[in-house]
Design an enzyme around this catalytic site. Structure first.
Site, PDB file in Angstrom:
ATOM      1  N   ASP A  67      15.278   7.583  54.634  1.00 19.99           N
ATOM      2  CA  ASP A  67      16.624   7.826  54.622  1.00 19.99           C
ATOM      3  C   ASP A  67      18.127   7.335  53.613  1.00 19.99           C
ATOM      4  O   ASP A  67      17.098   7.108  52.491  1.00 19.99           O
ATOM      5  CB  ASP A  67      17.462   6.190  55.772  1.00 19.99           C
ATOM      6  N   CYS A 112      17.709   9.709  59.379  1.00 16.65           N
ATOM      7  CA  CYS A 112      19.046   9.767  58.762  1.00 16.65           C
ATOM      8  C   CYS A 112      20.402  10.742  59.244  1.00 16.65           C
ATOM      9  O   CYS A 112      20.197  11.996  59.036  1.00 16.65           O
ATOM     10  CB  CYS A 112      19.632   9.719  57.059  1.00 16.65           C
ATOM     11  N   GLU A 118      24.634  -2.493  54.080  1.00 15.57           N
ATOM     12  CA  GLU A 118      23.932  -2.402  53.081  1.00 15.57           C
ATOM     13  C   GLU A 118      23.903  -3.422  52.232  1.00 15.57           C
ATOM     14  O   GLU A 118      23.316  -4.426  51.288  1.00 15.57           O
ATOM     15  CB  GLU A 118      23.888  -1.209  51.504  1.00 15.57           C
ATOM     16  N   CYS A 128      24.789   7.419  62.999  1.00 18.11           N
ATOM     17  CA  CYS A 128      24.448   6.962  61.195  1.00 18.11           C
ATOM     18  C   CYS A 128      23.588   6.132  61.951  1.00 18.11           C
ATOM     19  O   CYS A 128      23.590   5.032  62.632  1.00 18.11           O
ATOM     20  CB  CYS A 128      25.571   6.492  60.342  1.00 18.11           C
TER      21      CYS A 128
HETATM   22  N1  DGL Z   1      22.032   6.425  57.453  1.00 12.15           N
HETATM   23  C1  DGL Z   1      22.425   7.362  56.706  1.00 12.15           C
HETATM   24  C2  DGL Z   1      22.956   8.710  58.403  1.00 12.15           C
HETATM   25  O1  DGL Z   1      22.719   8.448  59.251  1.00 12.15           O
HETATM   26  C3  DGL Z   1      23.230   7.787  55.861  1.00 12.15           C
HETATM   27  C4  DGL Z   1      24.767   7.111  55.558  1.00 12.15           C
HETATM   28  C5  DGL Z   1      25.042   6.900  54.370  1.00 12.15           C
HETATM   29  O2  DGL Z   1      24.617   6.570  53.249  1.00 12.15           O
HETATM   30  O3  DGL Z   1      26.100   7.273  53.615  1.00 12.15           O
HETATM   31  O4  DGL Z   1      23.915   9.180  57.851  1.00 12.15           O
END
Ligand code: DGL
Length: 273
Positions: free
Chosen positions: A16, A79, A158, A190
């Site tokens: 991710d 991700c 984060e 996400c």
């Molecule tokens: N956790 C990620 C997703 O599912 C990425 C989020 C990101 O870096 O913008 O999209």
């Protein structure tokens, strides 16, 4: 159950952009405790969700190559932004099982909705890819999909701001347009967002069901490993968890430990070129 003994002992690779994929890792540790895991969090290039498809695809392929160098037996793209930009490419170009997070979340949503009106919150890249709209339309005809990009959610996670007034206020602004659409199901599209689940649920109320990709993704991983005879026998061995990040870990260790409920003794720094 039949097992290909040597390959079954290899770890599973997960990647991710940051902390989000740990939502999948936590469930993997619970359901598949014997499996060793190599996790890569691309902190140097986070966030992915604001970047172009081509850029995310390049990062995702590099991350996959990194995991393959560590001899993983399967890759979980934990991700949505990566999965929406690069799943097909990675699946077609690498000779190992690849699990994404979008299809499992779609399945979860189709099983949850009664009204056929489904909301999706995700990064801008995932929303613009149309991956959820296409996936939902393929699974159930006539389904109505309403999408909303929530880019600040990734930074909140984060930063460890999972609740509190600022987080709730941001959630209200993002979610308000969806509340007028009479949705009965909201996909957390996400892998960072499940960490904000309580704040999101408080804003949308209890009538809207929040669905995510966590448990169906791990279920699919388990089925795939079983089918390919790659599952590690559960016996006494507790799988290792090795974590790599591509820049200064910052909050990663503290938040990761809190979230996974286990000590992260070593988070290793690797520079992606
Ligand atoms: N956790 C990620 C997703 O599912 C990425 C989020 C990101 O870096 O913008 O999209």
């Amino acid at each position: 159950m039949k097992t290909n003994r040597k390959s079954a002992l290899q770890p599973i690779g997960v990647f991710d952009s940051g902390l989000g994929g740990l939502t999948i890792v936590r469930e993997m540790r619970r359901i598949l405790p014997a499996e060793s895991i190599i996790y890569f969090g691309d902190l140097a290039r986070l966030p992915y969700g604001t970047k172009s498809k081509e850029q995310i695809q390049t990062y995702s392929v590099q991350n996959t190559l990194f995991l393959i160098k560590h001899k993983v037996k399967a890759v979980v793209i934990a991700c949505n932004s990566s999965a929406s930009a690069a799943y097909q490419f990675i699946k077609n170009h690498f000779n190992l099982p690849v699990i994404d997070v979008i299809e499992p979340a779609v399945q979860n949503a189709v099983e949850s909705t009664r009204s056929g009106r489904v909301g999706v919150i995700a990064t801008r890249a995932t929303v613009e890819s149309g991956a959820y709209e296409k996936g939902l339309a393929r699974k159930k005809s006539g389904i109505k999909v309403f999408q909303q990009a929530c880019p600040l959610f990734v930074s909140l996670v984060e930063e460890g701001w999972l609740s509190g007034s600022v987080t709730r206020d941001i959630a209200k602004i993002y979610l308000k347009p969806l509340l007028t659409k009479k949705i009965d199901t909201l996909i957390l599209g996400c892998t960072h967002y499940p960490m904000l689940r309580e704040s999101i649920q408080a804003v949308v109320g209890n009538k809207i069901r929040l669905v995510d990709s966590i448990s169906p993704t791990v279920h699919r991983l388990q089925q795939t490993l079983e089918r390919k005879e790659l599952i590690r026998p559960a016996a006494s061995h507790k799988g290792d968890l090795r974590i790599f990040v591509s820049d200064r870990p910052g909050n990663f260790i503290r938040l990761g430990e809190k979230f996974l409920g286990e000590k992260l003794d070593r988070v290793e720094l690797v520079r992606q070129k």
